[in-house]
Design an enzyme around this catalytic site. Structure first.
Site, PDB file in Angstrom:
ATOM      1  N   GLU A 128     -13.122  -0.042   1.531  1.00  0.00           N
ATOM      2  CA  GLU A 128     -12.092   0.132   0.507  1.00  0.00           C
ATOM      3  C   GLU A 128     -12.070  -1.063  -0.427  1.00  0.00           C
ATOM      4  O   GLU A 128     -11.514  -0.986  -1.519  1.00  0.00           O
ATOM      5  CB  GLU A 128     -10.728   0.406   1.116  1.00  0.00           C
ATOM      6  CG  GLU A 128     -10.129  -0.716   1.903  1.00  0.00           C
ATOM      7  CD  GLU A 128      -8.700  -0.412   2.328  1.00  0.00           C
ATOM      8  OE1 GLU A 128      -8.338   0.766   2.469  1.00  0.00           O
ATOM      9  OE2 GLU A 128      -7.948  -1.382   2.496  1.00  0.00           O
TER      10      GLU A 128
ATOM     11  N   HIS B 276      -2.206   3.159  -5.630  1.00  0.00           N
ATOM     12  CA  HIS B 276      -3.176   2.146  -6.043  1.00  0.00           C
ATOM     13  C   HIS B 276      -4.582   2.734  -5.915  1.00  0.00           C
ATOM     14  O   HIS B 276      -4.781   3.751  -5.259  1.00  0.00           O
ATOM     15  CB  HIS B 276      -3.026   0.868  -5.206  1.00  0.00           C
ATOM     16  CG  HIS B 276      -3.266   1.065  -3.747  1.00  0.00           C
ATOM     17  ND1 HIS B 276      -2.341   1.637  -2.900  1.00  0.00           N
ATOM     18  CD2 HIS B 276      -4.347   0.788  -2.987  1.00  0.00           C
ATOM     19  CE1 HIS B 276      -2.837   1.699  -1.679  1.00  0.00           C
ATOM     20  NE2 HIS B 276      -4.062   1.184  -1.698  1.00  0.00           N
TER      21      HIS B 276
ATOM     22  N   HIS C 246      -8.965   2.429  -5.490  1.00  0.00           N
ATOM     23  CA  HIS C 246     -10.083   1.760  -4.826  1.00  0.00           C
ATOM     24  C   HIS C 246     -11.385   2.295  -5.404  1.00  0.00           C
ATOM     25  O   HIS C 246     -11.460   3.439  -5.843  1.00  0.00           O
ATOM     26  CB  HIS C 246     -10.125   2.065  -3.322  1.00  0.00           C
ATOM     27  CG  HIS C 246      -9.036   1.462  -2.534  1.00  0.00           C
ATOM     28  ND1 HIS C 246      -8.974   0.126  -2.226  1.00  0.00           N
ATOM     29  CD2 HIS C 246      -7.936   2.027  -1.977  1.00  0.00           C
ATOM     30  CE1 HIS C 246      -7.900  -0.111  -1.500  1.00  0.00           C
ATOM     31  NE2 HIS C 246      -7.242   1.037  -1.336  1.00  0.00           N
TER      32      HIS C 246
ATOM     33  N   HIS D  95     -12.103  10.124  -8.959  1.00  0.00           N
ATOM     34  CA  HIS D  95     -11.024  10.077  -9.953  1.00  0.00           C
ATOM     35  C   HIS D  95      -9.870  11.021  -9.612  1.00  0.00           C
ATOM     36  O   HIS D  95      -9.242  11.591 -10.508  1.00  0.00           O
ATOM     37  CB  HIS D  95     -11.556  10.325 -11.362  1.00  0.00           C
ATOM     38  CG  HIS D  95     -12.287   9.133 -11.896  1.00  0.00           C
ATOM     39  ND1 HIS D  95     -13.571   8.838 -11.530  1.00  0.00           N
ATOM     40  CD2 HIS D  95     -11.891   8.160 -12.721  1.00  0.00           C
ATOM     41  CE1 HIS D  95     -13.952   7.724 -12.134  1.00  0.00           C
ATOM     42  NE2 HIS D  95     -12.944   7.272 -12.854  1.00  0.00           N
TER      43      HIS D  95
ATOM     44  N   CYS E  39       0.809  -1.230   0.000  1.00  0.00           N
ATOM     45  CA  CYS E  39       0.000   0.000   0.000  1.00  0.00           C
ATOM     46  C   CYS E  39       0.836   1.271   0.000  1.00  0.00           C
ATOM     47  O   CYS E  39       0.301   2.376  -0.045  1.00  0.00           O
ATOM     48  CB  CYS E  39      -0.977  -0.001   1.171  1.00  0.00           C
ATOM     49  SG  CYS E  39      -2.251  -1.262   1.009  1.00  0.00           S
TER      50      CYS E  39
END
Length: 139
Positions: free
Chosen positions: A129, A27, A29, A71, A23
């Site tokens: 998440e 990345h 979600h 986004h 993490c």
């Protein structure tokens, strides 16, 4: 006690600075946020008679709040080199700096407090998440 629950989702990327694991990398979600508001009583008059709040108001306010993160690359302020952040911004990437580590736990507390500021008597906010992993902030 009356409870209302609604949810909405947004997609974003983040990373956990200083974390020793996967993490630490950027990345993404699909964050799903579930909100519960509560009341001992119902509205007694007007078009909202018999309601805790109007679902359409709660859904709209949650959507507006979450769409602001949609986004985006969400980063904890001060955890990215200034040069890197400048390049991302110059290339017109949507980057949001927050004053907390962008974990599900911190997002649940953040969204709870933001909805309280809008006047909702929030009981609980759950932030997923992943479909199997969530964090809860409640009173």
């Amino acid at each position: 006690m009356y409870l209302l629950k609604t949810l909405h989702s947004f997609d974003s990327a983040h990373f956990l600075a200083g974390y020793d694991g996967k993490c630490k990398n950027i990345h993404g979600h699909r964050w799903t946020v579930e909100v519960e508001v509560q009341s001992e009583t119902l509205i007694e008059e007007g078009q909202r008679k018999g309601m805790v709040v109007d679902f359409s108001d709660l859904k709209k306010d949650l959507k507006v709040l979450l769409d602001g993160f949609d986004h985006a690359l969400i980063i904890e302020r001060g955890t990215m080199r200034k040069e890197t952040l400048s390049c991302l911004l110059e290339d017109d990437f949507y980057v949001i700096e927050v004053d907390f580590r962008p974990t599900a736990e911190n997002f649940s507390a953040y969204f709870f407090k933001e909805l309280e500021k809008k006047g909702y008597n929030v009981r609980r906010v759950v932030v997923y998440e992943t479909p199997n992993n969530s964090a809860i902030f409640e009173k």
